[in-house]
Design an enzyme around this catalytic site. Structure first.
Site, PDB file in Angstrom:
ATOM      1  N   GLU A 298       0.815  -1.215   0.000  1.00  0.00           N
ATOM      2  CA  GLU A 298       0.000   0.000   0.000  1.00  0.00           C
ATOM      3  C   GLU A 298       0.849   1.266   0.000  1.00  0.00           C
ATOM      4  O   GLU A 298       0.930   1.986   0.997  1.00  0.00           O
ATOM      5  CB  GLU A 298      -0.920   0.006   1.222  1.00  0.00           C
ATOM      6  CG  GLU A 298      -2.002  -1.048   1.175  1.00  0.00           C
ATOM      7  CD  GLU A 298      -2.842  -1.081   2.431  1.00  0.00           C
ATOM      8  OE1 GLU A 298      -3.926  -1.677   2.393  1.00  0.00           O
ATOM      9  OE2 GLU A 298      -2.404  -0.520   3.470  1.00  0.00           O
ATOM     10  N   PRO A 299       1.487   1.615  -1.109  1.00  0.00           N
ATOM     11  CA  PRO A 299       2.282   2.841  -1.158  1.00  0.00           C
ATOM     12  C   PRO A 299       1.409   4.079  -1.273  1.00  0.00           C
ATOM     13  O   PRO A 299       0.370   4.081  -1.938  1.00  0.00           O
ATOM     14  CB  PRO A 299       3.127   2.652  -2.420  1.00  0.00           C
ATOM     15  CG  PRO A 299       2.252   1.812  -3.305  1.00  0.00           C
ATOM     16  CD  PRO A 299       1.531   0.874  -2.375  1.00  0.00           C
ATOM     17  N   GLY A 300       1.817   5.130  -0.624  1.00  0.00           N
ATOM     18  CA  GLY A 300       1.143   6.419  -0.755  1.00  0.00           C
ATOM     19  C   GLY A 300       2.156   7.521  -0.961  1.00  0.00           C
ATOM     20  O   GLY A 300       2.314   8.067  -2.049  1.00  0.00           O
ATOM     21  N   ARG A 301       2.914   7.818   0.104  1.00  0.00           N
ATOM     22  CA  ARG A 301       3.931   8.870   0.040  1.00  0.00           C
ATOM     23  C   ARG A 301       4.931   8.622  -1.087  1.00  0.00           C
ATOM     24  O   ARG A 301       5.326   9.554  -1.795  1.00  0.00           O
ATOM     25  CB  ARG A 301       4.674   8.921   1.386  1.00  0.00           C
ATOM     26  CG  ARG A 301       5.720  10.001   1.481  1.00  0.00           C
ATOM     27  CD  ARG A 301       6.660   9.762   2.661  1.00  0.00           C
ATOM     28  NE  ARG A 301       5.959   9.444   3.890  1.00  0.00           N
ATOM     29  CZ  ARG A 301       5.562  10.347   4.782  1.00  0.00           C
ATOM     30  NH1 ARG A 301       5.791  11.624   4.553  1.00  0.00           N
ATOM     31  NH2 ARG A 301       4.947   9.967   5.889  1.00  0.00           N
ATOM     32  N   ARG A 338       3.077  19.375   8.147  1.00  0.00           N
ATOM     33  CA  ARG A 338       4.086  18.392   8.519  1.00  0.00           C
ATOM     34  C   ARG A 338       5.231  18.971   9.354  1.00  0.00           C
ATOM     35  O   ARG A 338       5.665  18.333  10.330  1.00  0.00           O
ATOM     36  CB  ARG A 338       4.648  17.700   7.271  1.00  0.00           C
ATOM     37  CG  ARG A 338       3.619  16.805   6.575  1.00  0.00           C
ATOM     38  CD  ARG A 338       4.273  15.959   5.487  1.00  0.00           C
ATOM     39  NE  ARG A 338       5.153  14.953   6.057  1.00  0.00           N
ATOM     40  CZ  ARG A 338       6.477  15.019   6.016  1.00  0.00           C
ATOM     41  NH1 ARG A 338       7.103  16.026   5.435  1.00  0.00           N
ATOM     42  NH2 ARG A 338       7.207  14.061   6.560  1.00  0.00           N
ATOM     43  N   TYR A 342       5.547  17.012  12.809  1.00  0.00           N
ATOM     44  CA  TYR A 342       6.638  16.027  12.878  1.00  0.00           C
ATOM     45  C   TYR A 342       8.037  16.637  12.840  1.00  0.00           C
ATOM     46  O   TYR A 342       9.004  15.901  12.694  1.00  0.00           O
ATOM     47  CB  TYR A 342       6.547  15.050  11.689  1.00  0.00           C
ATOM     48  CG  TYR A 342       5.185  14.521  11.362  1.00  0.00           C
ATOM     49  CD1 TYR A 342       4.390  13.916  12.316  1.00  0.00           C
ATOM     50  CD2 TYR A 342       4.683  14.631  10.068  1.00  0.00           C
ATOM     51  CE1 TYR A 342       3.133  13.431  12.007  1.00  0.00           C
ATOM     52  CE2 TYR A 342       3.425  14.137   9.745  1.00  0.00           C
ATOM     53  CZ  TYR A 342       2.655  13.536  10.718  1.00  0.00           C
ATOM     54  OH  TYR A 342       1.405  13.058  10.406  1.00  0.00           O
ATOM     55  N   CYS A 369      -1.086  33.080  12.764  1.00  0.00           N
ATOM     56  CA  CYS A 369      -0.828  33.666  14.076  1.00  0.00           C
ATOM     57  C   CYS A 369      -0.329  32.619  15.068  1.00  0.00           C
ATOM     58  O   CYS A 369      -0.950  32.362  16.104  1.00  0.00           O
ATOM     59  CB  CYS A 369      -2.097  34.338  14.594  1.00  0.00           C
ATOM     60  SG  CYS A 369      -2.549  35.798  13.633  1.00  0.00           S
ATOM     61  N   GLU A 370       0.774  31.996  14.718  1.00  0.00           N
ATOM     62  CA  GLU A 370       1.445  31.022  15.566  1.00  0.00           C
ATOM     63  C   GLU A 370       2.951  31.185  15.379  1.00  0.00           C
ATOM     64  O   GLU A 370       3.438  31.185  14.242  1.00  0.00           O
ATOM     65  CB  GLU A 370       1.063  29.584  15.168  1.00  0.00           C
ATOM     66  CG  GLU A 370      -0.414  29.251  15.243  1.00  0.00           C
ATOM     67  CD  GLU A 370      -0.874  28.940  16.652  1.00  0.00           C
ATOM     68  OE1 GLU A 370      -0.004  28.750  17.523  1.00  0.00           O
ATOM     69  OE2 GLU A 370      -2.092  28.907  16.869  1.00  0.00           O
ATOM     70  N   TYR A 398       0.569  14.217   1.998  1.00  0.00           N
ATOM     71  CA  TYR A 398       0.236  14.798   3.298  1.00  0.00           C
ATOM     72  C   TYR A 398       0.444  16.314   3.303  1.00  0.00           C
ATOM     73  O   TYR A 398       0.817  16.893   4.314  1.00  0.00           O
ATOM     74  CB  TYR A 398       1.021  14.115   4.421  1.00  0.00           C
ATOM     75  CG  TYR A 398       0.832  12.622   4.389  1.00  0.00           C
ATOM     76  CD1 TYR A 398      -0.382  12.057   4.758  1.00  0.00           C
ATOM     77  CD2 TYR A 398       1.841  11.777   3.916  1.00  0.00           C
ATOM     78  CE1 TYR A 398      -0.585  10.690   4.686  1.00  0.00           C
ATOM     79  CE2 TYR A 398       1.640  10.406   3.837  1.00  0.00           C
ATOM     80  CZ  TYR A 398       0.432   9.874   4.222  1.00  0.00           C
ATOM     81  OH  TYR A 398       0.234   8.514   4.134  1.00  0.00           O
TER      82      TYR A 398
END
Length: 443
Positions: A298-301, A338, A342, A369-370, A398
């Site tokens: 199941e590849p995604g990235r 991301r 992470y 505003c962070e 993602y």
């Protein structure tokens, strides 16, 4: 001189510097795309997406007689992406009703869809049954009676796989580890939950247990983690065959193969992944005296990640003498979470100054505003000015799927570029779109 970009390892294969000194993707000038479609803008190299799909098919075909490549749509899901992976011969996994809706809109063959998720709602289950999807991946005891009720109401016997938590912890960020004992996903082996789930599914009149599934994490570089996963699963499968008569026909090893976000990253190749994974399945099947099952991956990235870049417009350049230079762009944590989730690292460049030496050490900041809204910390780019088009590569997975409306920010547009032409596959939201679902107190 125009030609391929310096760091082709982290940009889509078609990336080059054109005669105007601009970055080009899929034959399209990124600066021109930004002017036409606005920024932030996700730009996918369509040929790169297709090439990665084919690379998976070719790699697994070289080692396995029976296999299925299942695109993990959570990495990047939309109608056009579902159409593309179907055209390339891949199956599809979905983990929500929304991802299923995109698949339905694309006319994706329901028999080739696998439904994941640790908390599938009754509405999602019924929608999937009504579409006729091929397989559910059972994730909890509470899910079993929901599936049985939906199958009984339709007079159907539904094939399912069992998601097993193998207790394998790969070397990756803890937030994307999924196979450890303390995981919200699947049935654990050590405490006997997986065995009890097999027993219940084997006894069900409405559910047909045809295989097992495990996923140990994401952005994985070390392939020995997969060998550990497969060995652990086969020991369990062999025991279930002996005690419960379970025949495992489908063996899903999950996905998670990492990609290169920076030049320091050293991921394994798809070919290496296929050789190790299929070799481990074959070796374990022989060791336990089991027939070689159909291998699912199941590849995604590793399909979508490197195929895209995000283009931003520089709004301000703030120099704090002796401390840092902040380059603020018109996006940030609303289109790429991301780095905040992470501590993910990216590279950056100025698309309109592709031939200008990257001499300035800067930090690329978002507009939200962070204080933590930082996209790239300490990266060298050409001398920046307001109005420049700044690009971050490797945002195809993602990125858009985690996009949000923080501070009322409309979500970006997404285009696919190929052969010098671009197509909008997701339109840009407007302020009106952001307000569309809001209601007045007077209503």
């Amino acid at each position: 001189m125009p030609g391929h970009v310096t760091h082709t390892l982290i940009y889509p294969p078609s990336a080059r510097h054109n005669e105007a000194g601009h970055l080009e993707i899929g034959g399209c000038d990124v600066v021109a795309l930004a002017a036409e479609h606005g920024t932030p803008l996700f730009i996918y190299d369509e040929a790169a997406l297709r090439s990665q799909c084919r690379a998976y098919l070719e790699a697994f075909a070289a080692h396995a007689e029976r296999f299925v490549v299942v695109y993990a749509s959570k990495a990047f899901a939309c109608r056009a992406m579902c159409e593309l992976v179907h055209e390339e011969g891949l199956s599809l996994d979905v983990a929500s009703g929304g991802e299923l809706a995109a698949a339905r809109a694309a006319g994706f063959p329901p028999a080739d869809i696998y439904f994941h998720g640790n908390n599938k709602s009754v509405e999602e289950i019924e929608a999937a049954f009504d579409y006729g999807i091929g397989h559910f991946v059972v994730d909890s005891f509470d899910e079993i009676p929901r599936l049985e009720a939906a199958a009984a109401a339709r007079g159907r016997r539904q094939p399912v796989l069992l998601r097993v938590t193998p207790g394998v912890r790969p070397t990756t960020h803890s937030f994307v580890q999924t196979g450890q004992v303390d995981s919200k996903f699947g049935f654990g082996l050590a405490e006997g939950q997986a065995t009890e789930a097999v027993r219940r599914l084997q006894a069900s009149d409405r559910l047909e247990l045809v295989g097992v599934h495990a996923h140990i994490g994401s952005q994985i570089f070390e392939l020995d983690s997969y060998e550990s996963e497969i060995a652990t699963l086969f020991t369990a499968v062999a025991g279930w065959r002996h005690t419960l008569g379970f025949e495992c026909r489908l063996f899903n090893i999950g996905g998670g193969l990492g990609i290169r976000y920076t030049l320091d990253d050293q991921p394994s190749s798809i070919a290496e992944f296929a050789a190790v994974a299929v070799g481990a399945v074959r070796s374990q099947a022989e060791r336990h005296g089991l027939e070689m099952p159909t291998v699912l991956v199941e590849p995604g990235r590793s399909i979508a990640g490197k195929a895209a870049v995000t283009a931003y417009t520089v709004g301000t350049v703030k120099v704090i003498p002796g401390v840092r230079t902040y380059v603020a762009v018109d996006g940030g944590m609303s289109d790429n979470l991301r780095p905040m989730l992470y501590d993910s690292r990216y590279e950056a460049m100025l698309a309109n100054k592709a031939e200008t030496p990257a001499t300035d050490l800067v930090t690329v900041a978002g507009k939200h505003c962070e204080s933590g809204d930082i996209l790239v910390r300490d990266v060298r780019i050409a001398p920046p000015q307001p109005g420049d088009i700044l690009v971050t590569p490797g945002t195809g997975a993602y990125g858009y799927v985690l996009a949000n409306n923080y501070n009322g920010q409309p979500r970006p547009a997404v285009v696919m570029a190929a052969g010098g032409r671009s197509r909008v596959v997701i339109a840009r939201e407007t302020w009106g779109d952001v307000l569309r679902l809001q209601r007045s107190l007077a209503d």
